[in-house]
Motif scaffolding. Structure first.
Motif, PDB file in Angstrom:
ATOM      1  N   ILE A 130     -22.231 -55.397  -7.607  1.00 40.09           N
ATOM      2  CA  ILE A 130     -21.950 -56.148  -6.382  1.00 40.09           C
ATOM      3  C   ILE A 130     -20.675 -55.644  -5.714  1.00 40.09           C
ATOM      4  CG2 ILE A 130     -21.246 -58.429  -5.532  1.00 40.09           C
ATOM      5  CD1 ILE A 130     -23.196 -59.602  -7.666  1.00 40.09           C
ATOM      6  N   GLU A 131     -19.647 -55.399  -6.509  1.00 39.29           N
ATOM      7  CA  GLU A 131     -18.389 -54.900  -5.957  1.00 39.29           C
ATOM      8  C   GLU A 131     -18.584 -53.558  -5.250  1.00 39.29           C
ATOM      9  OE1 GLU A 131     -15.933 -54.875  -9.427  1.00 39.29           O
ATOM     10  OE2 GLU A 131     -15.192 -56.919  -9.105  1.00 39.29           O
ATOM     11  N   GLU A 132     -19.432 -52.710  -5.847  1.00 36.61           N
ATOM     12  CA  GLU A 132     -19.648 -51.387  -5.249  1.00 36.61           C
ATOM     13  C   GLU A 132     -20.543 -51.455  -4.017  1.00 36.61           C
ATOM     14  OE1 GLU A 132     -21.294 -49.183  -8.457  1.00 36.61           O
ATOM     15  OE2 GLU A 132     -19.370 -48.906  -9.496  1.00 36.61           O
ATOM     16  N   LYS A 133     -21.567 -52.317  -4.064  1.00 39.69           N
ATOM     17  CA  LYS A 133     -22.546 -52.351  -2.963  1.00 39.69           C
ATOM     18  C   LYS A 133     -22.085 -53.198  -1.785  1.00 39.69           C
ATOM     19  CE  LYS A 133     -27.465 -53.099  -2.007  1.00 39.69           C
ATOM     20  NZ  LYS A 133     -27.657 -51.710  -1.512  1.00 39.69           N
ATOM     21  N   TRP A 134     -21.486 -54.376  -2.091  1.00 37.99           N
ATOM     22  CA  TRP A 134     -21.111 -55.291  -1.002  1.00 37.99           C
ATOM     23  C   TRP A 134     -19.609 -55.497  -0.844  1.00 37.99           C
ATOM     24  CZ3 TRP A 134     -25.498 -56.931  -4.050  1.00 37.99           C
ATOM     25  CH2 TRP A 134     -26.719 -56.825  -3.376  1.00 37.99           C
ATOM     26  N   GLN A 135     -18.822 -54.819  -1.651  1.00 37.74           N
ATOM     27  CA  GLN A 135     -17.369 -54.945  -1.614  1.00 37.74           C
ATOM     28  C   GLN A 135     -16.908 -56.407  -1.706  1.00 37.74           C
ATOM     29  OE1 GLN A 135     -18.782 -52.604   0.952  1.00 37.74           O
ATOM     30  NE2 GLN A 135     -18.634 -51.328  -0.892  1.00 37.74           N
ATOM     31  N   VAL A 136     -17.549 -57.134  -2.574  1.00 36.63           N
ATOM     32  CA  VAL A 136     -17.187 -58.533  -2.824  1.00 36.63           C
ATOM     33  C   VAL A 136     -16.692 -58.643  -4.263  1.00 36.63           C
ATOM     34  CG1 VAL A 136     -18.015 -60.912  -2.991  1.00 36.63           C
ATOM     35  CG2 VAL A 136     -18.862 -59.410  -1.167  1.00 36.63           C
ATOM     36  N   ARG A 137     -15.508 -59.194  -4.435  1.00 36.06           N
ATOM     37  CA  ARG A 137     -14.944 -59.303  -5.779  1.00 36.06           C
ATOM     38  C   ARG A 137     -15.702 -60.335  -6.608  1.00 36.06           C
ATOM     39  NH1 ARG A 137      -8.384 -59.153  -4.581  1.00 36.06           N
ATOM     40  NH2 ARG A 137      -8.337 -57.018  -3.734  1.00 36.06           N
ATOM     41  N   ARG A 138     -15.626 -60.138  -7.919  1.00 33.43           N
ATOM     42  CA  ARG A 138     -16.412 -60.997  -8.811  1.00 33.43           C
ATOM     43  C   ARG A 138     -15.990 -62.455  -8.761  1.00 33.43           C
ATOM     44  NH1 ARG A 138     -16.388 -58.312 -14.381  1.00 33.43           N
ATOM     45  NH2 ARG A 138     -16.690 -56.488 -13.060  1.00 33.43           N
ATOM     46  N   ASN A 139     -14.735 -62.740  -8.413  1.00 31.63           N
ATOM     47  CA  ASN A 139     -14.334 -64.145  -8.342  1.00 31.63           C
ATOM     48  C   ASN A 139     -14.900 -64.846  -7.114  1.00 31.63           C
ATOM     49  OD1 ASN A 139     -12.751 -63.040  -6.328  1.00 31.63           O
ATOM     50  ND2 ASN A 139     -10.782 -63.569  -7.280  1.00 31.63           N
ATOM     51  N   VAL A 188     -27.811 -66.596  -6.164  1.00 38.18           N
ATOM     52  CA  VAL A 188     -26.578 -65.859  -6.413  1.00 38.18           C
ATOM     53  C   VAL A 188     -25.801 -65.864  -5.102  1.00 38.18           C
ATOM     54  CG1 VAL A 188     -25.525 -63.739  -7.220  1.00 38.18           C
ATOM     55  CG2 VAL A 188     -27.781 -64.393  -8.063  1.00 38.18           C
ATOM     56  N   ILE A 189     -24.627 -66.449  -5.120  1.00 34.87           N
ATOM     57  CA  ILE A 189     -23.797 -66.548  -3.928  1.00 34.87           C
ATOM     58  C   ILE A 189     -22.770 -65.431  -3.991  1.00 34.87           C
ATOM     59  CG2 ILE A 189     -22.238 -68.009  -2.594  1.00 34.87           C
ATOM     60  CD1 ILE A 189     -23.678 -70.411  -3.954  1.00 34.87           C
ATOM     61  N   ILE A 190     -22.856 -64.512  -3.026  1.00 36.03           N
ATOM     62  CA  ILE A 190     -21.986 -63.333  -2.985  1.00 36.03           C
ATOM     63  C   ILE A 190     -21.145 -63.428  -1.719  1.00 36.03           C
ATOM     64  CG2 ILE A 190     -21.918 -60.805  -2.986  1.00 36.03           C
ATOM     65  CD1 ILE A 190     -24.743 -60.874  -4.209  1.00 36.03           C
ATOM     66  N   GLY A 191     -19.957 -63.965  -1.863  1.00 40.15           N
ATOM     67  CA  GLY A 191     -19.136 -64.211  -0.684  1.00 40.15           C
ATOM     68  C   GLY A 191     -19.836 -65.191   0.225  1.00 40.15           C
ATOM     69  N   ASN A 192     -20.175 -64.746   1.451  1.00 42.02           N
ATOM     70  CA  ASN A 192     -20.886 -65.597   2.416  1.00 42.02           C
ATOM     71  C   ASN A 192     -22.380 -65.316   2.426  1.00 42.02           C
ATOM     72  OD1 ASN A 192     -18.502 -66.849   3.335  1.00 42.02           O
ATOM     73  ND2 ASN A 192     -18.058 -65.077   4.653  1.00 42.02           N
ATOM     74  N   VAL A 249     -18.202 -64.460  -6.527  1.00 41.54           N
ATOM     75  CA  VAL A 249     -19.624 -64.455  -6.847  1.00 41.54           C
ATOM     76  C   VAL A 249     -19.920 -65.599  -7.808  1.00 41.54           C
ATOM     77  CG1 VAL A 249     -21.527 -63.137  -7.848  1.00 41.54           C
ATOM     78  CG2 VAL A 249     -19.723 -61.952  -6.566  1.00 41.54           C
ATOM     79  N   SER A 250     -20.981 -66.319  -7.553  1.00 44.16           N
ATOM     80  CA  SER A 250     -21.376 -67.373  -8.482  1.00 44.16           C
ATOM     81  C   SER A 250     -22.893 -67.407  -8.623  1.00 44.16           C
ATOM     82  CB  SER A 250     -20.853 -68.739  -8.031  1.00 44.16           C
ATOM     83  OG  SER A 250     -21.400 -69.101  -6.775  1.00 44.16           O
ATOM     84  N   PHE A 251     -23.332 -67.752  -9.831  1.00 39.83           N
ATOM     85  CA  PHE A 251     -24.752 -67.899 -10.144  1.00 39.83           C
ATOM     86  C   PHE A 251     -25.024 -69.389 -10.294  1.00 39.83           C
ATOM     87  CE2 PHE A 251     -23.562 -63.703 -11.384  1.00 39.83           C
ATOM     88  CZ  PHE A 251     -24.697 -62.899 -11.340  1.00 39.83           C
TER      89      PHE A 251
END
Length: 764
Positions: free
Chosen positions: A541-550, A559-563, A552-554
């Motif tokens: 996720i960090e590599e594909k969407w540049q969203v840090r793991r903190n 799966v919520i990845i930032g917005n 991201v939530s399941f």
């Protein structure tokens, strides 16, 4: 693990994963598996003596019986003729020349049907030279292991100085496991010498190991599978191996699938029980009942071989203190050899016997001093600087005082004590008794190497998960609890997690599902596997969407990845396209524990589980009949993973412990034959034995100080020892006959045992 106050699946009272299939009859046990074409069936044959030599064995009539395919003896075993744990070497799969207990298997019949095999086995003609068997503990001289003890202080000096000195002996009986599904195994030979074994076992890896040694093949050639057992209670930890070995041997010899299912009578005759004990103790105390010195000898009937007697009786020693501090003490054990079936693991693994001694001793001090036993118990609790066990471990997570205080109030103990005293003063024949007893039970295998577990987890492209681990399901809800952890970690509904059968070719080198550690170990291993896969997804996720793991939530099946929001299936598919591995082998080993048996030092337990029960009974002093009138239980499971499952385990454990101490009596005759080998003669508790008032509550706490799975605690074995309160309540009722005298009551407290104790009081 997610924040503990934001859980969607864990800590929810979900029903057992197989519950609908249990009640509809579609849950497949080994005897329900469709038999491959050409399956053969086995039946055991044994000599008509309990001790002696076989000087002749004529099997011609057995071989000639219509439908018999083969008759196997020890000569047919290509490898090791041994089914003892860890290949100790003292328990043959098929006996040779020497018979050491009645029912020891000498040969097996392999036939087209089970009925034919059983009928044919009766045709064997033995010539034997019998010797008088050693059955009772009082007659046993030989031991299966050397004497062992630990303790502290000057025992004789402390006893000499103690104002109150007491000593006594009493018996604690054994117990039959009485699992609903008896011992069973089915072996299917492979095309290149492999062997696939279905075994109703708590220890698949040990079955794999012993089958491989018996067939003289590598362990990699043997696969053992178990989806579910119809109960185990420890009786399928080591005792399942023999029947799997014999089924595999027959499959190897005939080249056909072979199944061995023991008849209930044979099962009870041929398999081990809970160890029974003769306990001899001396105790010194102050005039107020505060213990000063305890000296106890625990004499265990181990049967004809060692089996698991080292670990079982060691745990009896570890729990001979239960909840009480012994300033000076010696705990000595003798593991006696008898010509009876080798005793083995049973729920509590020796702990119940040690605790029964501790509670008997508390009663002895209390009745001698004319005090209420609860006062003596509370005065001797671990507290303050009185916090080290006889084996040197510090009790750091002590919940005894608040838990017992809560039950003392909620059960209305003192008002009921007054009412019972008044009732007994007016009632000449019927007498009531009341007891509130605590439980402090250590959680971990005391054989350190067993405190490890593995798990295998797959995340598929559609967002579903496949879970496998080394634990076995015997009705206790282990599979559900571990699956709840996986579902929680990935934020999905339980329907997304497939629970699969335990198999040695998926998760190798597993520990037995025992010591109440099934969830603690396997759920942690599954959590580790979850974290490995999620860590790869976070990196993706960090590599594909540049969203840090903190960020991201399941959760909520998303799966919520930032917005951005997507399903787990969408994320898994995207990760697959980018060649991210979506499978992981998890592993866990219990931290902080160590035990040096030679030096008797270390920390054998990761933490303690606590509980308390208050039981009220009525006895008939003319007949010895007993009725349990009321039970109140408060038990500590930390922060429960599944309250519904845990309450069910507590209820079942209590009843099983109550049965052990009241109705379940094992009887051998002088010839060494088990006479209580069927439901007609061996009495487990029935529905009518359960009081209408049977209240079980979970003690609310912040969970253990140690890092357990979601701050939960083990629940498998500790509740069994809550049943000791019934035995102590019976003692209390008998003690009302003559204040100041300790009743001489042995366990189980059957009507006959109660009458003997009553007569002892009235004659004293």
């Amino acid at each position: 693990m997610p924040a503990t106050d934001d859980l969607a699946v864990v800590r929810k009272p979900l029903p057992h994963d197989s519950a609908p299939r249990h009640v509809t009859g579609s849950a497949a046990y080994i005897d329900d598996i469709r038999e491959p074409a050409g399956t053969l069936h086995l039946a055991p044959g044994y000599a008509p003596i309990a001790r002696g030599r076989i000087t002749g064995l004529d099997l011609e009539a057995v071989r000639a019986f219509p439908g018999v395919v083969a008759v196997l003896t020890a000569d047919d075993i290509p490898g090791a003729n041994d089914v003892s744990p860890k290949l100790i070497g003292d328990d043959p799969a098929l006996a040779v020349d020497e018979v050491r207990f009645y029912g020891q298997v000498v040969f097996v019949v392999v036939a087209n049907t089970r009925d034919i095999a059983r009928r044919a086995a009766k045709k064997a003609k033995f010539t034997t030279v019998a010797e008088p068997p050693v059955i009772d503990l009082a007659d046993a001289v030989d031991t299966v292991l050397p004497e062992y003890s630990f303790g502290r202080g000057d025992i004789e000096g402390a006893l000499a100085a103690a104002p109150l000195k007491l000593e006594a002996s009493f018996r604690i009986g054994g117990q039959e496991h009485f699992y609903l599904e008896g011992q069973i195994a089915m072996a299917v030979p492979g095309e290149a010498g492999e062997m696939f074994v279905y075994s109703s076992t708590q220890h698949p890896s040990e079955v794999q190991h012993l089958v491989a040694h018996a067939l003289h093949v590598p362990s990699s050639a043997v696969t053992v599978e178990i989806r579910r057992m119809g109960g185990g209670f420890g009786g399928k930890e080591s005792q399942a191996s023999q029947w799997a070995v014999l089924a595999a041997l027959a499959a190897w010899k005939t080249g056909r699938p072979c199944k061995m299912r023991l008849d209930r009578d044979d099962d009870m005759i041929m398999t081990g029980k809970r160890h029974d004990f003769r306990v001899d103790y001396r105790v010194g105390a102050s005039p107020e009942g505060l213990l000063e010195v305890v000296d106890v000898a625990l004499n265990a009937r181990c049967g004809h071989s060692e089996d698991l007697s080292m670990g079982v009786v060691d745990r009896t020693m570890f729990h001979s203190d239960n909840s009480y501090f012994y300033p000076s003490c010696r705990v000595l054990t003798r593991r006696l050899r008898t010509n009876t079936v080798s005793n083995t693991a049973f729920r509590g693994f020796g702990g119940p016997q040690g605790m029964t001694f501790a509670e008997r001793m508390m009663d002895h001090v209390a009745y001698t001093l004319g005090k209420d036993p609860l006062e003596i118990r509370k005065a001797n609790f671990y507290q303050g600087d009185r916090d080290h066990t006889p084996y040197g471990m510090k009790v750091e997570d002590n919940l005894l005082q608040p838990l017992v205080a809560q039950l003392e109030a909620s059960s209305d103990y003192w008002a009921r004590r007054e009412a019972i005293t008044a009732f007994n003063a007016e009632s000449r024949i019927l007498k009531k008794g009341l007891a509130l007893t605590p439980v402090k039970f250590g959680i971990s295998f005391t054989l350190m190497m067993l405190n490890q577990a593995g798990a295998l987890l797959h995340l598929y492209r559609d967002g579903s998960l496949n879970l496998n681990h080394g634990g076995t399901e015997m009705g206790q809800g282990l599979f559900l609890k571990v699956a709840q952890v996986v579902a929680e970690e990935f934020g999905v509904d339980m329907g997304k997690v497939a629970i699969t059968a335990t198999r040695t070719d998926k998760v190798p080198n597993t520990s037995p599902t025992a010591a109440s550690s099934g969830t603690d170990l396997n759920a942690m291993a599954a959590l580790n596997a979850c974290n490995i896969i999620k860590d790869r997804l976070y990196t993706f996720i960090e590599e594909k969407w540049q969203v840090r793991r903190n960020q991201v939530s399941f959760r909520d099946n998303q799966v919520i990845i930032g917005n951005h929001v997507m399903s787990l299936a969408e994320l898994a598919n995207a990760a697959y396209v980018e060649r991210v591995q979506l499978s992981a082998a998890g592993f866990y080993k219990t931290p902080k524990i160590a035990w040096n048996r030679d030096k008797a030092e270390g920390r054998p337990f990761f933490y303690f589980a606590y509980g308390a029960s208050c039981s009220e009974v009525t006895i008939d002093t003319m007949t010895g009949e007993m009725k349990v009138d009321r039970v109140d239980v408060l038990h500590d499971v930390g922060k429960s993973l599944n309250p519904a499952i845990d309450i069910g385990q507590i209820e079942g454990g209590f009843v099983q412990g109550m049965g052990w101490l009241t109705t379940e009596e094992l009887v051998w005759d002088k010839q060494g034959r088990l006479r209580t080998h069927a439901p007609s003669t061996y009495k487990i508790p029935a529905a009518s034995d359960i009081p209408e008032h049977f209240r079980v509550e979970l003690f609310q706490s912040e969970g253990p100080r140690e890092d357990t799975i979601f701050k939960s605690k083990a629940v498998g074995e500790p509740p069994l020892m809550l049943g000791i309160s019934v035995f102590c309540a019976i003692t209390n009722a008998i003690a009302s006959l003559k204040p100041g005298v300790m009743p001489a009551l042995d366990a189980p407290a059957t009507p006959e045992a109660i009458l003997r104790a009553v007569r002892g009081m009235t004659a004293a």
